[in-house]
Design a protein around this motif. Structure first.
Motif, PDB file in Angstrom:
ATOM      1  N   PHE A   1     -37.919  24.266  -8.947  1.00  0.00           N
ATOM      2  CA  PHE A   1     -37.624  23.015  -9.655  1.00  0.00           C
ATOM      3  C   PHE A   1     -37.248  21.919  -8.655  1.00  0.00           C
ATOM      4  N   ILE A   2     -36.384  22.261  -7.694  1.00  0.00           N
ATOM      5  CA  ILE A   2     -35.978  21.288  -6.672  1.00  0.00           C
ATOM      6  C   ILE A   2     -37.177  20.877  -5.823  1.00  0.00           C
ATOM      7  N   PHE A   3     -38.015  21.847  -5.484  1.00  0.00           N
ATOM      8  CA  PHE A   3     -39.222  21.546  -4.699  1.00  0.00           C
ATOM      9  C   PHE A   3     -40.115  20.574  -5.460  1.00  0.00           C
ATOM     10  N   GLY A   4     -40.211  20.773  -6.789  1.00  0.00           N
ATOM     11  CA  GLY A   4     -41.003  19.864  -7.608  1.00  0.00           C
ATOM     12  C   GLY A   4     -40.431  18.456  -7.634  1.00  0.00           C
ATOM     13  N   LEU A   5     -39.104  18.339  -7.701  1.00  0.00           N
ATOM     14  CA  LEU A   5     -38.469  17.019  -7.639  1.00  0.00           C
ATOM     15  C   LEU A   5     -38.804  16.321  -6.322  1.00  0.00           C
ATOM     16  N   ALA A   6     -38.759  17.092  -5.234  1.00  0.00           N
ATOM     17  CA  ALA A   6     -39.091  16.522  -3.928  1.00  0.00           C
ATOM     18  C   ALA A   6     -40.557  16.114  -3.864  1.00  0.00           C
TER      19      ALA A   6
END
Length: 534
Positions: A106-111
């Motif tokens: 999820f964090i990777f997707g935000l980035a």
């Protein structure tokens, strides 16, 4: 080609490698998905959710950041992207369970969303005389990253297999470590760089005018998809078997409120063709990203070798990487919409063929080639159309089209492909082995509805002959899911043909220019006058 200085060329290279880094995450996750399934006991739908979770938060960040990016600054947003990429990579490598994998991805997707919120408007500004071509060149970084990430993942896999128990930790953790080099590379390239002022801002087009281009209809679509993304996030941490926070029908109802509030403030429906393109983008994203997220798993199952499955993604991505450098001459001959229509037709044929090609490697390669030619120009050419037709929409419209595609593929498209596989397997086993089916069947509370599926853990306990038959059925139903997806590009082709006819009735496709500013209009889109000047 637009004249660029050394700083702008370095800026473009940094943007290119940043996109490569996002593709690395996609390719390596696909390569280790089967390892995650074994270690954490994942269902096909859960695998689909992990495939898609990197896409849904992408949309949330890219759209929300597009509202403020001109005020915060592109450099600060890229710093946030770098931090998110680096932190999420480490969190993934050391993830102890499914929920942690979800959070890290999820964090990777935000980035990823932060990266694309910057790179699309920056490149469209640097190369404003030839937007569609240079956006295609930029987005060659995506398949290029898939190729490089896939090949390196295979190399690490074979190297780790040779080392065996001498390698500490799990092999997939070493494969995930491949995400770090391109992240560090783009961070160093963009460190201290000066970013250009976005085209809309430079032309003096107001912030409100940008929001009017977007309109309440677009806000409704985006609100619905963001709500579905939030629902998916909550469901991951809910009790097993509990109902989702929101069904798609409920999401459509709840999305009315933010759309109405936006309409009260803006008093604009938005650009009708842009709203239409948003809907088409949902089909496009599932056709390209949804399929790419599953192709390694499906082809690996069909050919009974996960490495061969990864090679299919590498092969189709290599074709995309090469072809995207030649988008300019093609677009000048048949127009962006003509290119999209041809691509949709090829993708339809390629996916249907892949779904019915069986295990013959030569036929699978031919079908994959047709599919690769079809999907090559989808994403960047759509961005080019939006940038050329709606320059007043600034970063918001350009990034919203990507955001909608990503979040739809992540929350609905990719999980739906997994759901189709689960349901088709259950139906096929029930038909072929009616006596065995009751002991294997289980009711699953899916993201969309409850359905019957096969308990994978019970397959291993079957007698050898029965187990072999069930596994054969599973391989066949997984492959046939690709043929089911073929209906999406078929619908897209009809939509693009309709748009071609629309523009033909108005004198043909023309790129729009921003009027009402002191700068020379010719430098924005090559001097082609459009309807907004009338």
């Amino acid at each position: 080609m637009a004249e660029t200085n050394h700083s702008e060329r370095r800026l473009f290279l940094g943007c290119f490698i940043a996109l490569v880094a996002t593709a690395f995450g996609f390719a390596v996750r696909g390569a280790v998905l089967s390892d995650w399934a074994l270690q954490f006991g994942l269902s096909e739908e859960q695998k689909g959710i992990l495939n898609g979770v990197g896409l849904a938060p992408f949309a949330i960040s890219i759209i929300l950041l597009s509202l403020v990016i001109d005020r915060i600054g592109y450099g600060w947003i890229m710093a946030v992207a770098f931090t998110g990429h680096f932190a999420s990579s480490l969190l993934t490598i050391f993830a102890p369970n499914y929920q942690t994998l979800y959070i890290a991805t999820f964090i990777f997707g935000l980035a990823n969303g932060a990266v694309e919120a910057v790179i699309n408007p920056v490149v469209a500004t640097i190369y404003r005389n030839n937007k569609t071509h240079w956006l295609n060149v930029l987005h060659a970084g995506w398949p290029g990253g898939l190729v490089l990430g896939g090949l390196l993942s295979i190399a690490v896999f074979f190297g780790g297999t040779q080392l065996g128990d001498k390698l500490p930790g799990h092999l997939w953790q070493w494969q995930m470590g491949l995400l770090l080099p391109p992240i560090i590379a783009y961070g160093l390239l963009l460190l201290g760089q000066s970013f250009p002022q976005q085209e809309r801002v430079e032309a003096g087009v107001s912030y409100r005018s940008m929001l009017e281009e977007f309109g309440w209809a677009s806000a409704y679509i985006v609100s619905f998809l963001i709500l579905m993304g939030i629902s998916q996030f909550v469901s991951i941490f809910a009790e097993p078997g509990s109902a989702p926070l929101l069904t798609p029908k409920a999401g459509l109802v709840w999305a009315i409120a933010p759309a109405v509030l936006f309409g009260v403030f803006i008093h604009s429906f938005g650009r009708p063709m842009f709203v239409f393109l948003l809907v088409v983008m949902m089909l496009l994203a599932t056709t390209e990203l949804g399929t790419d997220g599953w192709i390694q798993d499906i082809m690996g199952s069909t050919l009974r070798d996960p490495v061969k499955g990864t090679m299919f993604l590498v092969y189709t991505s290599a074709i995309m990487f090469v072809l995207r450098f030649f988008a300019g001459p093609i677009v000048h001959r048949i127009s962006p919409l003509g290119l999209l229509a041809v691509c949709a037709a090829l993708a339809t044929v390629g996916l249907y063929w892949l779904g019915h090609a069986g295990e013959a490697v030569f036929m699978l390669i031919l079908a994959a080639t047709v599919y690769a030619f079809g999907k090559t120009f989808f994403w960047p050419t759509t961005l080019g159309v939006v940038s050329e037709q709606y320059p007043k929409g600034g970063a918001l419209l350009l990034n919203a089209i990507s955001g909608v595609g990503m979040i739809f593929a992540g929350t609905i498209g990719s999980p739906a492909i997994g759901t189709v596989q689960d349901r088709n397997l259950a139906a096929a086993v029930e038909q072929a082995l009616p006596e065995t089916y009751p002991e294997l069947a289980t009711t699953t509370k899916g993201q969309f509805f409850d359905f019957q599926t096969i308990d994978k853990a019970k397959i291993a306990a079957l007698p050898e002959a029965t187990r072999t038959q069930v596994e054969g059925i599973q391989r066949e139903t997984k492959q046939l899911a690709l043929a089911d997806i073929a209906v999406l590009p078929a619908i897209m082709c009809v939509c693009y043909l309709g748009l071609i006819m629309y523009f033909k009735s108005r004198g043909g496709y023309k790129a729009q220019v921003l009027a009402g500013h002191s700068a020379d209009d010719g430098k924005f889109t090559g001097g082609v006058a459009g309807a907004m000047e009338a």
